[in-house]
Design an enzyme around this catalytic site. Structure first.
Site, PDB file in Angstrom:
ATOM      1  N   CYS A 115       0.958  -1.098   0.032  1.00 15.73           N
ATOM      2  CA  CYS A 115      -0.045  -0.076  -0.043  1.00 15.73           C
ATOM      3  C   CYS A 115       0.931   1.204   0.058  1.00 15.73           C
ATOM      4  CB  CYS A 115      -0.985  -0.031   1.235  1.00 15.73           C
ATOM      5  SG  CYS A 115      -1.736   1.521   1.320  1.00 15.73           S
ATOM      6  N   CYS A 157     -19.650  -6.273   3.685  1.00 15.18           N
ATOM      7  CA  CYS A 157     -18.968  -5.149   4.187  1.00 15.18           C
ATOM      8  C   CYS A 157     -17.750  -5.073   3.559  1.00 15.18           C
ATOM      9  CB  CYS A 157     -18.619  -5.022   5.579  1.00 15.18           C
ATOM     10  SG  CYS A 157     -17.665  -3.824   6.308  1.00 15.18           S
ATOM     11  N   CYS A 171       0.618   0.345  10.384  1.00 18.00           N
ATOM     12  CA  CYS A 171      -0.105  -0.677   9.247  1.00 18.00           C
ATOM     13  C   CYS A 171       1.107  -1.691   8.817  1.00 18.00           C
ATOM     14  CB  CYS A 171      -1.194  -0.078   8.427  1.00 18.00           C
ATOM     15  SG  CYS A 171      -1.916  -1.418   7.180  1.00 18.00           S
ATOM     16  N   ARG A 226     -17.634  -2.607  18.110  1.00 20.33           N
ATOM     17  CA  ARG A 226     -17.073  -3.966  17.732  1.00 20.33           C
ATOM     18  C   ARG A 226     -15.764  -3.938  18.475  1.00 20.33           C
ATOM     19  NH1 ARG A 226     -16.656  -4.021  12.208  1.00 20.33           N
ATOM     20  NH2 ARG A 226     -18.727  -4.806  12.289  1.00 20.33           N
TER      21      ARG A 226
HETATM   22  N1  SAM Z   1      -6.798   0.401   2.916  1.00 22.77           N
HETATM   23  C1  SAM Z   1      -8.048   0.920   3.676  1.00 22.77           C
HETATM   24  C2  SAM Z   1      -7.886   1.960   4.398  1.00 22.77           C
HETATM   25  O1  SAM Z   1      -6.939   2.184   5.108  1.00 22.77           O
HETATM   26  O2  SAM Z   1      -8.822   2.732   4.413  1.00 22.77           O
HETATM   27  C3  SAM Z   1      -8.690  -0.198   4.210  1.00 22.77           C
HETATM   28  C4  SAM Z   1      -7.975  -1.620   4.983  1.00 22.77           C
HETATM   29  S1  SAM Z   1      -7.223  -0.920   6.390  1.00 22.77           S
HETATM   30  C5  SAM Z   1      -6.291  -1.996   6.917  1.00 22.77           C
HETATM   31  C6  SAM Z   1      -8.640  -0.834   7.595  1.00 22.77           C
HETATM   32  C7  SAM Z   1      -8.315  -0.345   8.964  1.00 22.77           C
HETATM   33  O3  SAM Z   1      -7.623  -1.539   9.682  1.00 22.77           O
HETATM   34  C8  SAM Z   1      -7.604   0.617   9.261  1.00 22.77           C
HETATM   35  O4  SAM Z   1      -8.319   1.890   8.997  1.00 22.77           O
HETATM   36  C9  SAM Z   1      -7.306   0.644  10.753  1.00 22.77           C
HETATM   37  O5  SAM Z   1      -8.132   1.198  11.563  1.00 22.77           O
HETATM   38  C10 SAM Z   1      -7.156  -0.811  10.964  1.00 22.77           C
HETATM   39  N2  SAM Z   1      -5.714  -1.337  11.216  1.00 22.77           N
HETATM   40  C11 SAM Z   1      -4.814  -1.564  10.307  1.00 22.77           C
HETATM   41  N3  SAM Z   1      -3.762  -2.040  11.054  1.00 22.77           N
HETATM   42  C12 SAM Z   1      -3.930  -2.228  12.245  1.00 22.77           C
HETATM   43  C13 SAM Z   1      -3.064  -2.530  13.561  1.00 22.77           C
HETATM   44  N4  SAM Z   1      -1.864  -2.741  13.372  1.00 22.77           N
HETATM   45  N5  SAM Z   1      -3.810  -2.682  14.801  1.00 22.77           N
HETATM   46  C14 SAM Z   1      -5.104  -2.082  14.633  1.00 22.77           C
HETATM   47  N6  SAM Z   1      -5.966  -1.779  13.575  1.00 22.77           N
HETATM   48  C15 SAM Z   1      -5.289  -1.745  12.511  1.00 22.77           C
HETATM   49 FE1  SF4 Z   2      -3.083   1.210   3.257  1.00 21.87          FE
HETATM   50 FE2  SF4 Z   2      -2.656   0.167   5.941  1.00 21.87          FE
HETATM   51 FE3  SF4 Z   2      -3.137   2.740   5.580  1.00 21.87          FE
HETATM   52 FE4  SF4 Z   2      -5.155   1.096   4.681  1.00 21.87          FE
HETATM   53  S1  SF4 Z   2      -4.571   1.172   6.636  1.00 21.87           S
HETATM   54  S2  SF4 Z   2      -4.265   2.879   3.591  1.00 21.87           S
HETATM   55  S3  SF4 Z   2      -3.837  -0.868   4.146  1.00 21.87           S
HETATM   56  S4  SF4 Z   2      -1.332   1.726   5.051  1.00 21.87           S
END
Ligand code: SAM
Ligand code: SF4
Ligand code: DTB
Length: 337
Positions: free
Chosen positions: A55, A130, A62, A262
């Site tokens: 990404c 979803c 992330c 949730r």
């Molecule tokens: N890429 C898209 C976005 O960011 O909108 C959708 C997928 S993203 C992985 C969805 C959500 O996962 C993020 O907004 C974040 O809140 C959650 N998330 C990602 N990594 C995480 C982590 N290490 N611990 C907790 N929540 C996490």
């Molecule tokens: Fe990309 Fe992770 Fe951010 Fe979603 S949360 S935009 S997957 S870096």
């Protein structure tokens, strides 16, 4: 204790809730929970990463950002057939909602027909659908709605004033804009955030305040406890006091009384007692299945054993029956024996 639906919360009011003695806060949250829900029922969702890693965004938490060395293997968009196989398994394992996540900043034009086909196919299995695909414009939100999408997940992630410490590649307003497009398209919203990223209590209150003061409370409010992944900038940040996490759940329940709150990422490192406190505090939804998107979640069978011990049932949803042979719900007492 307030029972009305409000969109004019002040931060001081929310902080005052956080500051209540723990038993009083839980009592209030549990009381409000009962006004709108059966506290023995927990909605069960399953996640699937339909496009993984690589990404371009820099979200500091992330594992899927291409900027960090986390060991996540990049995988292109899955085929509808592979998504369906996972969705069938999720349904058989007791999920009523199937959430498809993509490591995108926003979907490309060419991705939309493929994602729409997945949504149609999953919906046809009798599951709620979803998706979480990043930022959407107005048209994309409408396309997803037409494909039969029920919920769109797009998190605010943290308070406006802490946001710049976490993400630099898109701003807060862009998140609010996507949420507006989602609401305007008639989709239900799933919107929450992450705690345990080094934010202060005032900032946690700021996140919840922003969520509750949206034009409509999100239908689902995922509260994620940071999953610390090696290689991400937030790896090694001080852990949040577990009681503060429960307080966050309780305050979310109090100020968004009709939303599904949730208990999202982070359950893998929570003990049974902490999860039970979260359910008492008003959490009424979980992600079920061995994996979240890329990180571990409690083993599927383990959730049913915990449900059995706590006398919880998966929230019913038309067309979904939960198999008795997986432990919960019919034989909750057998599990306790
Ligand atoms: N890429 C898209 C976005 O960011 O909108 C959708 C997928 S993203 C992985 C969805 C959500 O996962 C993020 O907004 C974040 O809140 C959650 N998330 C990602 N990594 C995480 C982590 N290490 N611990 C907790 N929540 C996490
Ligand atoms: Fe990309 Fe992770 Fe951010 Fe979603 S949360 S935009 S997957 S870096
Ligand atoms: C949400 O609020 N949490 C989920 C879902 N929405 C998409 C994602 C959690 C991801 C945890 C890190 C991972 O497994 O990659």
């Amino acid at each position: 204790m307030t029972t009305e639906i409000r969109h004019d919360w002040r931060r001081e009011e929310i902080l005052a809730l956080f500051e209540l003695p723990f038993p009083e806060l839980l009592y209030q949250a549990a009381s409000v929970h009962r006004l709108h829900f059966d506290p023995a029922q927990v909605q069960v969702s399953t996640l699937l990463s339909i496009k993984t890693g690589g990404c371009p965004e820099d979200c500091a938490y992330c594992p899927q950002s291409q900027r960090y060395q986390t060991g996540v293997r990049v995988q292109k968009l899955m085929s509808t057939e592979d998504v369906l196989e996972n969705a069938r398994a999720a349904k058989a394992a007791g999920a009523s909602r199937f959430c498809m996540g993509a490591a995108w900043r926003s979907p490309k034009h060419r991705d939309m027909p493929k994602v729409a086909a997945m949504i149609r196919a999953v919906k046809a299995l009798g599951l709620e659908t979803c998706a979480t695909l990043g930022m959407l414009d107005r048209r994309q939100a409408q396309t997803l709605k037409e494909a039969g999408l029920d919920y769109y997940n797009h998190n605010l992630d943290t308070a406006p004033e802490f946001y710049e410490d976490i993400i630099h590649t898109r701003d807060y307003q862009e998140r609010l804009d996507t949420l507006k497009h989602v609401r305007d398209a008639g989709l239900r919203t799933c919107c929450g955030g992450i705690v345990g990223m080094g934010e202060s209590r005032v900032q946690r209150a700021g996140l919840l305040r922003t969520l509750a003061n949206l034009p409509a409370h999100p239908d689902s409010v995922p509260i994620n406890r940071l999953v610390q992944v090696s290689g991400t900038p937030l790896h090694g940040v001080a852990e949040l006091d577990p009681f503060e996490f429960v307080r966050t759940i309780a305050v979310a329940r109090l100020i968004m009384p009709r939303s599904m709150v949730r208990l999202s990422a982070g359950r893998e490192t929570m003990n049974d007692e902490l999860q039970a406190l979260c359910f008492i505090a008003g959490a009424n939804s979980i992600f079920h299945g061995d994996k979240l998107l890329t990180t571990a979640n409690p083993e599927a069978g383990y959730d049913w054993i915990l449900f059995g011990r706590l006398g919880l049932q998966p929230m019913p949803y038309a067309g979904v029956t939960v198999h008795a042979d997986i432990g919960c719900p019919g034989n909750a007492r057998d599990n306790a024996a």
